[in-house]
Design an enzyme around this catalytic site. Structure first.
Site, PDB file in Angstrom:
ATOM      1  N   GLY A   1       0.917  -1.073  -0.110  1.00  0.00           N
ATOM      2  CA  GLY A   1       0.087  -0.052   0.133  1.00  0.00           C
ATOM      3  C   GLY A   1       1.017   1.250  -0.094  1.00  0.00           C
ATOM      4  O   GLY A   1       2.123   1.032   0.049  1.00  0.00           O
ATOM      5  N   LYS A   2       0.284   2.347  -0.018  1.00  0.00           N
ATOM      6  CA  LYS A   2       1.152   3.607   0.089  1.00  0.00           C
ATOM      7  C   LYS A   2       0.623   4.297   1.467  1.00  0.00           C
ATOM      8  O   LYS A   2      -0.426   4.538   1.648  1.00  0.00           O
ATOM      9  CB  LYS A   2       0.630   4.388  -1.145  1.00  0.00           C
ATOM     10  CG  LYS A   2       1.204   3.960  -2.404  1.00  0.00           C
ATOM     11  CD  LYS A   2       1.505   5.227  -3.524  1.00  0.00           C
ATOM     12  CE  LYS A   2       2.359   4.732  -4.419  1.00  0.00           C
ATOM     13  NZ  LYS A   2       1.844   4.683  -5.859  1.00  0.00           N
ATOM     14  N   GLY A   3       1.811   4.781   1.939  1.00  0.00           N
ATOM     15  CA  GLY A   3       1.499   5.529   3.073  1.00  0.00           C
ATOM     16  C   GLY A   3       2.019   7.101   2.804  1.00  0.00           C
ATOM     17  O   GLY A   3       2.214   7.275   1.816  1.00  0.00           O
ATOM     18  N   ASN A   4       1.853   7.897   3.837  1.00  0.00           N
ATOM     19  CA  ASN A   4       2.085   9.157   3.916  1.00  0.00           C
ATOM     20  C   ASN A   4       3.719   9.581   3.409  1.00  0.00           C
ATOM     21  O   ASN A   4       4.035  10.613   2.782  1.00  0.00           O
ATOM     22  CB  ASN A   4       1.674  10.115   4.763  1.00  0.00           C
ATOM     23  CG  ASN A   4       0.143   9.956   4.859  1.00  0.00           C
ATOM     24  OD1 ASN A   4      -0.408  10.377   4.072  1.00  0.00           O
ATOM     25  ND2 ASN A   4      -0.339   9.294   6.052  1.00  0.00           N
ATOM     26  N   PHE A   5       4.628   8.714   3.780  1.00  0.00           N
ATOM     27  CA  PHE A   5       6.049   9.007   3.915  1.00  0.00           C
ATOM     28  C   PHE A   5       6.668   8.220   2.496  1.00  0.00           C
ATOM     29  O   PHE A   5       7.694   8.705   2.375  1.00  0.00           O
ATOM     30  CB  PHE A   5       6.491   8.787   5.121  1.00  0.00           C
ATOM     31  CG  PHE A   5       6.322   9.726   6.298  1.00  0.00           C
ATOM     32  CD1 PHE A   5       6.667  10.709   6.502  1.00  0.00           C
ATOM     33  CD2 PHE A   5       5.068   9.282   7.236  1.00  0.00           C
ATOM     34  CE1 PHE A   5       6.487  12.000   7.341  1.00  0.00           C
ATOM     35  CE2 PHE A   5       4.798  10.026   8.265  1.00  0.00           C
ATOM     36  CZ  PHE A   5       5.336  11.295   8.298  1.00  0.00           C
ATOM     37  N   GLY A   6       5.875   7.197   2.256  1.00  0.00           N
ATOM     38  CA  GLY A   6       6.472   6.262   1.208  1.00  0.00           C
ATOM     39  C   GLY A   6       5.813   5.022   0.993  1.00  0.00           C
ATOM     40  O   GLY A   6       4.685   4.923   1.845  1.00  0.00           O
ATOM     41  N   GLU A   7       6.329   4.137   0.316  1.00  0.00           N
ATOM     42  CA  GLU A   7       5.409   2.695  -0.095  1.00  0.00           C
ATOM     43  C   GLU A   7       5.740   1.890   1.073  1.00  0.00           C
ATOM     44  O   GLU A   7       6.732   1.864   1.968  1.00  0.00           O
ATOM     45  CB  GLU A   7       6.013   2.328  -1.526  1.00  0.00           C
ATOM     46  CG  GLU A   7       5.337   3.233  -2.458  1.00  0.00           C
ATOM     47  CD  GLU A   7       6.348   2.923  -3.815  1.00  0.00           C
ATOM     48  OE1 GLU A   7       7.395   2.834  -3.905  1.00  0.00           O
ATOM     49  OE2 GLU A   7       5.563   3.117  -4.877  1.00  0.00           O
TER      50      GLU A   7
ATOM     51  N   LYS B   1       7.685  -0.276   6.018  1.00  0.00           N
ATOM     52  CA  LYS B   1       7.069   0.856   5.556  1.00  0.00           C
ATOM     53  C   LYS B   1       8.420   1.838   5.436  1.00  0.00           C
ATOM     54  O   LYS B   1       9.494   1.693   6.012  1.00  0.00           O
ATOM     55  CB  LYS B   1       6.686   1.808   6.690  1.00  0.00           C
ATOM     56  CG  LYS B   1       5.178   1.361   6.966  1.00  0.00           C
ATOM     57  CD  LYS B   1       4.733   2.152   8.354  1.00  0.00           C
ATOM     58  CE  LYS B   1       3.413   3.201   7.891  1.00  0.00           C
ATOM     59  NZ  LYS B   1       2.825   3.637   9.146  1.00  0.00           N
TER      60      LYS B   1
ATOM     61  N   ASP C   1      -5.849   9.576  16.446  1.00  0.00           N
ATOM     62  CA  ASP C   1      -6.109   9.366  14.842  1.00  0.00           C
ATOM     63  C   ASP C   1      -6.901   7.891  14.868  1.00  0.00           C
ATOM     64  O   ASP C   1      -6.768   7.205  13.966  1.00  0.00           O
ATOM     65  CB  ASP C   1      -4.922   9.283  14.173  1.00  0.00           C
ATOM     66  CG  ASP C   1      -5.167   9.747  12.555  1.00  0.00           C
ATOM     67  OD1 ASP C   1      -6.529   9.704  12.312  1.00  0.00           O
ATOM     68  OD2 ASP C   1      -4.584   9.537  11.613  1.00  0.00           O
TER      69      ASP C   1
HETATM   70  P1  ADP Z   1       1.122   5.909   7.034  1.00  0.00           P
HETATM   71  O1  ADP Z   1       1.237   5.782   8.370  1.00  0.00           O
HETATM   72  O2  ADP Z   1       1.988   6.387   6.180  1.00  0.00           O
HETATM   73  O3  ADP Z   1      -0.487   6.076   7.053  1.00  0.00           O
HETATM   74  P2  ADP Z   1      -0.100   3.256   7.088  1.00  0.00           P
HETATM   75  O4  ADP Z   1       0.465   2.733   8.199  1.00  0.00           O
HETATM   76  O5  ADP Z   1      -1.515   3.771   6.982  1.00  0.00           O
HETATM   77  O6  ADP Z   1       1.005   4.439   6.374  1.00  0.00           O
HETATM   78  O7  ADP Z   1       0.100   2.168   5.787  1.00  0.00           O
HETATM   79  C1  ADP Z   1      -0.378   2.409   4.467  1.00  0.00           C
HETATM   80  C2  ADP Z   1      -0.916   1.011   4.145  1.00  0.00           C
HETATM   81  O8  ADP Z   1       0.102   0.070   3.979  1.00  0.00           O
HETATM   82  C3  ADP Z   1      -1.908   0.714   4.869  1.00  0.00           C
HETATM   83  O9  ADP Z   1      -3.272   1.169   4.517  1.00  0.00           O
HETATM   84  C4  ADP Z   1      -2.073  -0.902   4.469  1.00  0.00           C
HETATM   85  O10 ADP Z   1      -2.636  -1.348   3.455  1.00  0.00           O
HETATM   86  C5  ADP Z   1      -0.439  -0.929   4.551  1.00  0.00           C
HETATM   87  N1  ADP Z   1       0.148  -1.459   5.623  1.00  0.00           N
HETATM   88  C6  ADP Z   1       0.766  -0.657   6.623  1.00  0.00           C
HETATM   89  N2  ADP Z   1       1.134  -1.315   7.758  1.00  0.00           N
HETATM   90  C7  ADP Z   1       0.968  -2.868   7.389  1.00  0.00           C
HETATM   91  C8  ADP Z   1       1.170  -3.834   8.093  1.00  0.00           C
HETATM   92  N3  ADP Z   1       1.678  -4.094   9.260  1.00  0.00           N
HETATM   93  N4  ADP Z   1       0.877  -5.166   7.564  1.00  0.00           N
HETATM   94  C9  ADP Z   1       0.116  -5.170   6.363  1.00  0.00           C
HETATM   95  N5  ADP Z   1      -0.052  -4.050   5.714  1.00  0.00           N
HETATM   96  C10 ADP Z   1       0.249  -2.900   6.122  1.00  0.00           C
HETATM   97 MG    MG Z   2      -2.629   5.857   7.217  1.00  0.00          MG
END
Ligand code: ADP
Ligand code: MG
Length: 742
Positions: A492-498, A513, A606
């Site tokens: 997935g995509k997070g705010n700081f990177g993939e 992350k 959050d």
């Molecule tokens: P951010 O903190 O940058 O918002 P997230 O923690 O929400 O990032 O992670 C972004 C995406 O990555 C999530 O929506 C999820 O789909 C996937 N993801 C994050 N952490 C995990 C994990 N521990 N196991 C499986 N998928 C994850």
């Molecule tokens: Mg998030």
């Protein structure tokens, strides 16, 4: 005493001396060059930090004259001044002593060369005069003597025949001999004189002048070093002045008048009527009592944690006792169970577990039994609190809270182990004593370090009576190498990177992350803050941190893999298959995770379906501890600097920034609503602003279709306007547990 008088036969020694001195000068030169470099760097670092402060200052929005800010500005200016002075010194050092030293080295090389060639010259002349020339004359002298003798013999022979001619020849030879004799005598005389001159005058003169040069150079070197010491001194008037200035400017900070101007301005602005007289003193006493309260609160928190830990060990011991008693009863009068089979398994722990499993394949206590197995039987290297030979300074940085501890191997003395603990605001280091095959501090000794640490950790016995230090939280090793993690597919995509799926060397599946490489440093630090928070927690409903890779870019946060992905997408995807009972289970999991956080004084800020993950057997885990995001998909409104998820946030947090476990309870109510409406966005058809207004007016969302009444009642209580009227997470957890049983 002097070279000329005493060192006539020490030519080799003198050459060696010169070589050695040249080497020394080269070393001095290298040293000074480095000093110039490091002073320059120091100066530019000082300048850099002063300028950074400038940048930060621009964003300040307080418009009053503060003594603190004045003093602070002055301090920064003085630091900049110090940087200039240091830079100036470095340049002086470079153009002065260092330059002259370089010239001197060249001169010295020249002196050495000319000394050697002069020495060789007089030496060879001496040789020529006293050896080879004389030798030649001697040879000829011998030859001529022989010739003369021969001529005489011939003369005697020929007296009879050709008297006249022979006499002539004899005379000639004798004459030649006499001439050469005279020449030889003269040469011997002159050689003697030359030798005298060489020993008495030429050599001493050369040596004396060499000595003079050497001495002059030493005096020049002394000058250079004196100048070096003056320039690099930190006690010069200008530097002392800088520090005095800094000192005076700090002196000028006056807590009592700090806010005078601020208050005046406020009074002026608002033209406050009464209540002015209460102003200053009230504020000051308020300020101090707040500080006092804060520190008292902190010690209370620490006590609370200790009590919690003690309770936990009490519970463990009780449960152990119960288990043992139960087994004793069961076995009363019967044959004891078969003895453990150690044959193929040297590790008694494993065989004990296996043995236990064989006897009671379905017992619940198995899990518990695992917990009770002493980790102290694992070797030192496998202990989570053992950090290997990390430097002392690095160890210091890892320890942040009361009772944090780790064990490391001494950097200076390999084979010696040190316990580092954070206690009463200090980092303390205790050498683990080893004598008579036992490890100990002051008290009881143990055959291994893990057993010693386990003993102090579980019994809370002090490390030394004098220090009173107690071990509370083992500091786990969190740093992994990038090479330890193999990245797999994108999750997935997070705010700081993939975010990627990944595997560790031991085949553990993880989520990784990543942090984009081009983000500014402060955002990278923010990215890591999630890991800093997570590493304090260990709960089945909180996503677990495995480690961080920070040695190079891109930075990784490595977490346990939660295979079902985020809860919101999960709800929307599995809409059709999800039964109410399962939804209640999700709600219960979230409440359990949040109750744990509440206990640990963590405010999530959050909490929402998008920030929960679904694990194996549909276990829900709270995730995303980063808060304050840049993301803007309508959820995080950009009011002010921070991005706030308006529809999830409690009114007091929105209005006054008052975040608390109670405001997390409000968000939990919204999470419940999201859960039972299977992923609908809250307050459907309303903008953030409209939702906020409706809430202020007292309107709340209605009960979603699949939601049991008991659950909706919990939701409503979570949305009580006053935070103190909302339920606690532990209570919600209990209530949901009973709903689930029905
Ligand atoms: P951010 O903190 O940058 O918002 P997230 O923690 O929400 O990032 O992670 C972004 C995406 O990555 C999530 O929506 C999820 O789909 C996937 N993801 C994050 N952490 C995990 C994990 N521990 N196991 C499986 N998928 C994850
Ligand atoms: Mg998030």
């Amino acid at each position: 005493m002097g070279f000329g008088q005493d060192l006539r036969n020490s030519h080799e020694g003198l050459v060696k001396l010169q070589d050695w001195e040249l080497k020394l000068l080269e070393t001095v030169k290298r040293f000074m060059t480095l000093r110039v470099k490091s002073d320059k760097e120091y100066a530019s670092l000082l300048l850099n930090i002063s300028q950074q402060v400038d940048k930060h200052d621009n964003s300040s929005q307080i418009h009053y004259i503060s003594t603190v800010s004045k003093s602070w500005t002055h301090m920064v200016q003085q630091t900049e001044q110090l940087s200039k002075i240091m830079k100036c010194h470095a340049e002086e050092l470079n153009s002065g002593p260092l330059h002259r030293l370089t010239m001197m080295i060249k001169d010295k090389q020249q002196v050495k060369k000319s000394y050697q060639s002069l020495h060789q010259q007089i030496e060879s002349e001496m040789h020529k005069v006293t050896k080879s020339d004389l030798e030649k004359l001697k040879c000829t002298y011998r030859q001529l003597t022989k010739d003369a003798v021969l001529a005489r013999d011939k003369y005697k022979e020929a007296v009879v025949k050709e008297t006249e001619k022979a006499r002539e020849r004899y005379d000639k030879a004798t004459m030649k001999l006499h001439n050469l004799h005279n020449q030889y005598v003269l040469a011997v005389k002159s050689a003697r004189l030359h030798q005298e001159h060489y020993h008495e005058t030429a050599l001493p003169l050369l040596l004396d002048s060499l000595q003079k040069m050497q001495e002059e150079m030493i005096s020049a070197l002394k000058g250079i070093l004196e100048e070096y010491s003056e320039i690099t001194s930190l006690l010069t008037d200008e530097i002392v002045k800088v520090h005095k200035e800094i000192h005076t400017s700090i002196d000028q900070i006056d807590p009592l008048s700090e806010y005078d101007n601020f208050i005046e301005k406020k009074i002026f602005k608002k033209r406050l009527k009464g209540s002015v007289h209460c102003g200053l003193n009230c504020m000051i006493s308020l300020y101090f009592s707040v500080v006092l309260l804060l520190s008292q609160k902190q010690s209370l928190e620490e006590l609370r944690q200790t009590v919690q830990l003690l309770r936990c060990s009490e519970a463990k011991l009780m449960a152990q006792r119960e288990l043992l008693e139960q087994k004793m009863q069961e076995n009363e009068g019967k044959e004891p169970p078969p003895v453990v089979n150690y044959e193929e398994d040297a590790r008694s722990v494993n065989s004990m577990v296996r043995h236990f499993l064989e006897l009671h394949p379905k017992s619940h206590t198995i899990i518990f039994f695992f917990d009770v197995i002493p980790t102290s039987e694992k070797p030192l290297g496998e202990q989570e609190w053992y950090h290997g030979a990390i430097p002392r300074t690095e160890a210091q940085e890892l320890l942040k809270q009361q009772g944090d501890f780790l064990v490391r191997e001494s950097h200076g003395k390999p084979g010696e182990y040190v316990l580092s603990v954070f206690s009463d605001g200090q980092r303390r280091h205790f050498i683990i004593q080893f004598a008579e095959n036992q490890y100990r501090f002051e008290g009881t000794g143990f055959p291994t370090i893990p057993q010693l640490i386990e003993h102090h950790y579980t019994t809370k016995q002090v490390i030394t009576k004098k220090s009173g230090v107690v071990l509370l939280n083992p500091d786990k090793k969190w740093i992994l190498n990038h090479e330890d993690v193999i990245l797999g597919e994108l999750l997935g995509k997070g705010n700081f990177g993939e975010v990627f799926r990944g595997t560790l060397r031991d085949k553990t599946l993880v989520a990784v992350k990543t942090c984009k490489e081009d983000l500014p440093q402060d955002l990278k630090i923010k990215f890591l803050s999630e890991a800093r928070i997570l590493k304090q927690y260990d709960h089945p409903n909180i996503v677990k941190l495995i480690g961080v890779c920070t040695q190079r870019q891109p930075i990784y946060i490595v977490m346990e893999l939660v295979p079902g992905g985020d809860f919101l997408s999960f709800l929307r995807k599995k809409k059709e298959d999800l039964k109410t009972k399962q939804l209640v289970k999700f709600a219960l999991d979230a409440a359990a995770g949040m109750a744990y956080l509440e206990l640990k004084n963590c405010i999530h800020r959050d909490l929402a379906a998008r920030n929960c993950l679904v694990g194996e057997n549909n276990v829900l885990k709270i995730s995303d501890f980063g808060m304050s995001r840049q993301e803007d998909n309508g959820i995080y409104s950009s009011s002010g600097l921070k991005q706030i998820p308006i529809k999830w946030t409690a009114p007091e947090a929105l209005n006054y920034g008052r975040y608390s476990s109670e405001s997390d309870v409000w968000s939990y109510g919204i999470l419940l609503w999201e859960t039972f409406s299977l992923g609908v966005c809250p307050y459907p058809c309303m903008t953030n602003q409209q939702a906020r207004e409706q809430v202020e007016k007292g309107c709340r969302m209605s009960c979603p279709q699949k939601c049991p009444d008991e659950v909706y009642r919990i939701m409503q209580r979570c949305w009580e306007y006053k935070p103190e009227n909302r339920p606690k997470f532990v209570d919600i957890q209990k209530e949901l547990a009973s709903v689930k049983k029905k």
